[in-house]
Design a protein around this motif. Structure first.
Motif, PDB file in Angstrom:
ATOM      1  N   PHE A  29       0.817  -1.213   0.000  1.00 32.70           N
ATOM      2  CA  PHE A  29       0.000   0.000   0.000  1.00 32.70           C
ATOM      3  C   PHE A  29       0.851   1.264   0.000  1.00 32.70           C
ATOM      4  O   PHE A  29       0.403   2.314  -0.476  1.00 32.70           O
ATOM      5  CB  PHE A  29      -0.961  -0.011   1.195  1.00 32.70           C
ATOM      6  N   PHE A  32       1.545   1.577  -3.617  1.00 24.82           N
ATOM      7  CA  PHE A  32       0.292   2.014  -4.256  1.00 24.82           C
ATOM      8  C   PHE A  32       0.076   3.512  -4.049  1.00 24.82           C
ATOM      9  O   PHE A  32      -0.219   4.257  -4.992  1.00 24.82           O
ATOM     10  CB  PHE A  32      -0.881   1.226  -3.672  1.00 24.82           C
ATOM     11  N   GLN A  36       0.201   6.113  -7.218  1.00 23.01           N
ATOM     12  CA  GLN A  36      -1.053   6.769  -7.576  1.00 23.01           C
ATOM     13  C   GLN A  36      -1.011   8.260  -7.261  1.00 23.01           C
ATOM     14  O   GLN A  36      -1.585   9.079  -7.983  1.00 23.01           O
ATOM     15  CB  GLN A  36      -2.225   6.108  -6.840  1.00 23.01           C
ATOM     16  N   ASN A 257      -0.595   1.468 -13.279  1.00 27.63           N
ATOM     17  CA  ASN A 257      -1.676   0.500 -13.022  1.00 27.63           C
ATOM     18  C   ASN A 257      -1.190  -0.933 -13.173  1.00 27.63           C
ATOM     19  O   ASN A 257      -1.633  -1.826 -12.435  1.00 27.63           O
ATOM     20  CB  ASN A 257      -2.843   0.766 -13.962  1.00 27.63           C
ATOM     21  N   PHE A 264      -0.815  -6.307  -6.183  1.00 25.08           N
ATOM     22  CA  PHE A 264      -1.996  -6.816  -5.489  1.00 25.08           C
ATOM     23  C   PHE A 264      -2.321  -8.258  -5.880  1.00 25.08           C
ATOM     24  O   PHE A 264      -2.853  -9.014  -5.075  1.00 25.08           O
ATOM     25  CB  PHE A 264      -3.197  -5.901  -5.751  1.00 25.08           C
ATOM     26  N   ALA A 345      -9.497   5.285  -2.196  1.00 26.26           N
ATOM     27  CA  ALA A 345      -9.388   4.161  -3.124  1.00 26.26           C
ATOM     28  C   ALA A 345      -8.536   3.060  -2.516  1.00 26.26           C
ATOM     29  O   ALA A 345      -8.838   1.872  -2.661  1.00 26.26           O
ATOM     30  CB  ALA A 345      -8.787   4.628  -4.450  1.00 26.26           C
ATOM     31  N   GLY A 346      -7.458   3.448  -1.834  1.00 32.67           N
ATOM     32  CA  GLY A 346      -6.593   2.460  -1.183  1.00 32.67           C
ATOM     33  C   GLY A 346      -7.328   1.683  -0.106  1.00 32.67           C
ATOM     34  O   GLY A 346      -7.177   0.455   0.008  1.00 32.67           O
ATOM     35  N   PHE A 349      -9.455  -0.822  -1.751  1.00 30.10           N
ATOM     36  CA  PHE A 349      -8.676  -2.001  -2.134  1.00 30.10           C
ATOM     37  C   PHE A 349      -8.426  -2.903  -0.926  1.00 30.10           C
ATOM     38  O   PHE A 349      -8.418  -4.126  -1.049  1.00 30.10           O
ATOM     39  CB  PHE A 349      -7.343  -1.574  -2.747  1.00 30.10           C
ATOM     40  N   ALA A 352     -11.516  -4.905  -0.320  1.00 27.26           N
ATOM     41  CA  ALA A 352     -11.631  -5.958  -1.337  1.00 27.26           C
ATOM     42  C   ALA A 352     -10.647  -7.091  -1.060  1.00 27.26           C
ATOM     43  O   ALA A 352     -10.983  -8.277  -1.185  1.00 27.26           O
ATOM     44  CB  ALA A 352     -11.384  -5.374  -2.725  1.00 27.26           C
ATOM     45  N   LEU A 353      -9.425  -6.725  -0.683  1.00 25.10           N
ATOM     46  CA  LEU A 353      -8.406  -7.735  -0.356  1.00 25.10           C
ATOM     47  C   LEU A 353      -8.858  -8.597   0.813  1.00 25.10           C
ATOM     48  O   LEU A 353      -8.712  -9.837   0.787  1.00 25.10           O
ATOM     49  CB  LEU A 353      -7.088  -7.031  -0.020  1.00 25.10           C
TER      50      LEU A 353
END
Length: 377
Positions: A29, A32, A36, A257, A264, A345-346, A349, A352-353
């Motif tokens: 992260f 990331f 980003q 990306n 990820f 957004a992180g 993620f 979601a992870l």
């Protein structure tokens, strides 16, 4: 919150493994956030450019100087309301790492082109009266501890002073409003008279136009003035300039990306394996929880909560470290790299992870039969 202590204890059940997993997620992260944030900063360079302003530079090369005589002719082009020369004067302060983004300009003309850049009337008057005067952005002054009245030595990366050195003493006569203008503005005449080469030239001209919608048309008229001359020009908006420079590097968004996706993808396997192994080791404990009255759904939610809390905790550390790094990145590369919405957004993620990695073992725990678990089957 009722079962927070139970969830937190489950996370650190195997402390060594938890720490190693934490480091891998934090690192992912952090990368990331940095990548980003950098991409967001690049987009902002283009988006924040003023469409009513044109940059006129040599058609041969963006580093080829243009004669100052072009300015008088450009002012006569219909639709041009102001023209100012700009000489790139980037340098360093005491050490090579103390970067100073600077431009040599005619301050009054520059402020006519960019009215959003704020400088007090006293500061503008002081620039006219002080040959080696400089206006400094509030952020840059704070970073290096400068104040009005200080004389600072700037070592130019491009221009040699007539004393044979690259050092130019500049007297700070005023500060620019926070968030406006380049890092430092110095008098064009001081630089042009003092440098040993390219006298009477400018790196490029900045033009203010009457109508942003006509900027391209006006730029074409300017370029026609110097067609087939020894110093042909090309006129584009700063936004177009930024976009063309970034395209020369490559499709940065695609590269970033792709890197983030690979990170990820690898993280899914590592975290998923850890969560699956943790669930297998805890089968007897989960059976005891069900014996004590925890429902199948309750046990499943406990395991999901562990994964979610752990991933959010790690992501928060990684994104926080990236946010702390952005001011140093801005100082190094000269434009703002900020997280903003990227932080949210992180965290998305991270959720979601957690769901992808935690759901399979949580579902297995939900289907766990007490008798089979206690019997070791």
């Amino acid at each position: 919150m009722k079962f927070f202590n139970l969830v937190w204890a489950g996370i650190w059940r195997k402390r060594g493994r938890a720490i190693l997993t934490l480091l891998s997620i934090v690192n992912a992260f952090l990368i990331f956030g940095l990548l980003q944030g950098l991409a967001s900063g690049i987009d902002n360079v283009a988006k924040e450019s003023t469409a009513a302003v044109l940059m006129t530079f040599s058609k041969v090369s963006q580093i080829e100087p243009l004669p100052m005589g072009h300015a008088a002719q450009i002012r006569n082009v219909p639709g041009v309301t102001a023209v100012t020369p700009m000489v790139i004067f980037t340098g360093t302060y005491r050490t090579p790492t103390q970067y100073v983004p600077a431009m040599a300009v005619n301050v009054d003309e520059y402020l006519s082109v960019y009215p959003k850049v704020k400088a007090s009337a006293a500061a503008r008057r002081a620039m006219r009266e002080t040959r080696n005067g400089a206006l400094v952005g509030a952020g840059l002054a704070k970073a290096y501890g400068w104040k009005v009245g200080d004389t600072v030595p700037i070592r130019s990366l491009l221009w040699t002073n007539r004393d044979g050195t690259n050092t130019w003493p500049l007297k700070i006569v005023g500060l620019l409003a926070k968030g406006s203008g380049p890092g430092m503005m110095v008098n064009y005449d001081y630089v042009d008279e003092g440098r040993t080469q390219s006298k009477g030239t400018t790196s490029f001209f900045l033009l203010k136009t009457v109508d942003p919608k006509r900027a391209t048309q006006i730029g074409a008229a300017v370029d026609r003035l110097f067609a087939n001359s020894p110093n042909e020009t090309r006129s584009i908006t700063p936004r177009q300039m930024a976009q063309s420079q970034f395209k020369q590097i490559g499709d940065i968004a695609l590269v970033i990306n792709a890197i983030v996706g690979a990170i990820f993808f690898a993280l899914l396997f590592s975290v998923g394996a850890v969560m699956t192994q943790s669930m297998r080791e805890r089968i007897p404990e989960l059976a005891v929880l069900k014996t004590l009255g925890f429902t199948d759904g309750g046990v499943m939610l406990l395991l999901l909560a562990e994964t979610l809390l752990f991933c959010l905790f790690c992501a928060g550390i990684g994104l926080g470290l990236a946010e702390l790094a952005f001011p140093f990145i801005k100082q190094s590369i000269g434009f703002n790299a900020a997280a903003g919405p990227i932080l949210f957004a992180g965290l998305g993620f991270a959720v979601a992870l957690a769901v992808i990695c935690g759901l399979p073992p949580a579902l297995r725990a939900r289907r766990l039969q007490i008798v089979d678990a206690l019997a070791g089957r």
